[in-house]
Design a protein around this motif. Structure first.
Motif, PDB file in Angstrom:
ATOM      1  N   PHE A 126       0.835  -1.202   0.000  1.00 49.30           N
ATOM      2  CA  PHE A 126       0.000   0.000   0.000  1.00 49.30           C
ATOM      3  C   PHE A 126       0.874   1.258   0.000  1.00 49.30           C
ATOM      4  CE2 PHE A 126      -2.297   3.362   2.274  1.00 49.30           C
ATOM      5  CZ  PHE A 126      -3.432   3.467   1.489  1.00 49.30           C
ATOM      6  N   SER A 127       1.936   1.260   0.796  1.00 48.07           N
ATOM      7  CA  SER A 127       2.812   2.431   0.879  1.00 48.07           C
ATOM      8  C   SER A 127       3.438   2.751  -0.468  1.00 48.07           C
ATOM      9  CB  SER A 127       3.912   2.201   1.913  1.00 48.07           C
ATOM     10  OG  SER A 127       3.367   2.083   3.186  1.00 48.07           O
ATOM     11  N   LEU A 144       2.470   6.075  -2.719  1.00 45.15           N
ATOM     12  CA  LEU A 144       3.483   7.042  -3.129  1.00 45.15           C
ATOM     13  C   LEU A 144       3.516   7.191  -4.647  1.00 45.15           C
ATOM     14  CD1 LEU A 144       5.729   8.933  -2.234  1.00 45.15           C
ATOM     15  CD2 LEU A 144       7.299   7.009  -2.364  1.00 45.15           C
ATOM     16  N   THR A 145       3.424   6.085  -5.370  1.00 45.93           N
ATOM     17  CA  THR A 145       3.395   6.133  -6.833  1.00 45.93           C
ATOM     18  C   THR A 145       2.180   6.904  -7.322  1.00 45.93           C
ATOM     19  OG1 THR A 145       4.528   4.005  -6.939  1.00 45.93           O
ATOM     20  CG2 THR A 145       3.388   4.729  -8.925  1.00 45.93           C
ATOM     21  N   TYR A 146       1.030   6.647  -6.719  1.00 45.65           N
ATOM     22  CA  TYR A 146      -0.197   7.354  -7.088  1.00 45.65           C
ATOM     23  C   TYR A 146      -0.043   8.858  -6.861  1.00 45.65           C
ATOM     24  CZ  TYR A 146      -4.931   9.140  -6.765  1.00 45.65           C
ATOM     25  OH  TYR A 146      -6.061   9.901  -6.927  1.00 45.65           O
ATOM     26  N   ARG A 147       0.505   9.224  -5.700  1.00 50.50           N
ATOM     27  CA  ARG A 147       0.683  10.650  -5.397  1.00 50.50           C
ATOM     28  C   ARG A 147       1.611  11.318  -6.398  1.00 50.50           C
ATOM     29  NH1 ARG A 147       0.672  12.770  -0.067  1.00 50.50           N
ATOM     30  NH2 ARG A 147       1.100  14.639  -1.263  1.00 50.50           N
ATOM     31  N   LYS A 148       2.682  10.629  -6.789  1.00 49.65           N
ATOM     32  CA  LYS A 148       3.626  11.221  -7.743  1.00 49.65           C
ATOM     33  C   LYS A 148       3.014  11.342  -9.131  1.00 49.65           C
ATOM     34  CE  LYS A 148       7.962   9.879  -5.574  1.00 49.65           C
ATOM     35  NZ  LYS A 148       9.162   9.043  -5.687  1.00 49.65           N
ATOM     36  N   ASN A 149       2.298  10.321  -9.567  1.00 50.00           N
ATOM     37  CA  ASN A 149       1.757  10.298 -10.926  1.00 50.00           C
ATOM     38  C   ASN A 149       0.551  11.213 -11.114  1.00 50.00           C
ATOM     39  OD1 ASN A 149       3.695   8.464 -11.670  1.00 50.00           O
ATOM     40  ND2 ASN A 149       2.363   6.698 -11.403  1.00 50.00           N
ATOM     41  N   ASN A 150      -0.197  11.475 -10.084  1.00 49.45           N
ATOM     42  CA  ASN A 150      -1.408  12.281 -10.199  1.00 49.45           C
ATOM     43  C   ASN A 150      -1.237  13.670  -9.609  1.00 49.45           C
ATOM     44  OD1 ASN A 150      -3.132  10.305 -11.446  1.00 49.45           O
ATOM     45  ND2 ASN A 150      -2.976   9.201  -9.523  1.00 49.45           N
ATOM     46  N   LYS A 176       7.202  21.597  -3.107  1.00 48.07           N
ATOM     47  CA  LYS A 176       7.645  20.230  -3.362  1.00 48.07           C
ATOM     48  C   LYS A 176       6.722  19.257  -2.645  1.00 48.07           C
ATOM     49  CE  LYS A 176      12.514  21.280  -3.926  1.00 48.07           C
ATOM     50  NZ  LYS A 176      13.867  21.023  -3.452  1.00 48.07           N
ATOM     51  N   MET A 177       6.749  18.013  -3.092  1.00 43.96           N
ATOM     52  CA  MET A 177       5.927  16.986  -2.478  1.00 43.96           C
ATOM     53  C   MET A 177       6.338  16.803  -1.017  1.00 43.96           C
ATOM     54  SD  MET A 177       5.111  13.365  -4.085  1.00 43.96           S
ATOM     55  CE  MET A 177       4.195  12.138  -3.257  1.00 43.96           C
TER      56      MET A 177
END
Length: 96
Positions: A32-33, A37-43, A50-51
C-alpha cells in the motif's frame, strides 16, 4: 488518533478491527505504501511546493491511512463512532 502501536502488538485485536493478522497487515502495508506514493507522484498537478511540503494530514503515514480504510470497510462506523475513536474535536467539524 488511532492507537496504532496497540494494534500492531495484538494479533487478536488486529483481526477483530481490520480483519487481517499482523503479518498480513504488515505485508499489505508495504504494498500500500509503495502504491500510494506512486499514485501521489503520478497524479500530481503542477504546484509551487515540493511533495511533502505544507500542512500534514490527520492521518500522516500510509499505515495510518490503510488501517483507517480497513477499519471503515470492515465496520462501517457512523460519523459519531469515528469522532469517538479518533478523538476529533466535533464542534470544529460541525461548525465547518
Amino acid at each position: 488518533m488511532l492507537n496504532k502501536d496497540r494494534l500492531l502488538r495484538d494479533n487478536r485485536l488486529c483481526k477483530a478491527l481490520v480483519g487481517l493478522s499482523l503479518e498480513e497487515l504488515k505485508t499489505l502495508s508495504a504494498h500500500f505504501s509503495s502504491c500510494y506514493l506512486t499514485y501521489r507522484k503520478n497524479n500530481r498537478v503542477a504546484h509551487q511546493r515540493k511533495m511533502g511540503a505544507g500542512q500534514k494530514g490527520f492521518l500522516p503515514t500510509p499505515l495510518d491511512k490503510l488501517v483507517f480504510i480497513l477499519l471503515y470497510l470492515k465496520c462501517y462506523p457512523t460519523y459519531d463512532l469515528q469522532v469517538f475513536f479518533l478523538v476529533w474535536n466535533e464542534p470544529e467539524l460541525v461548525a465547518g
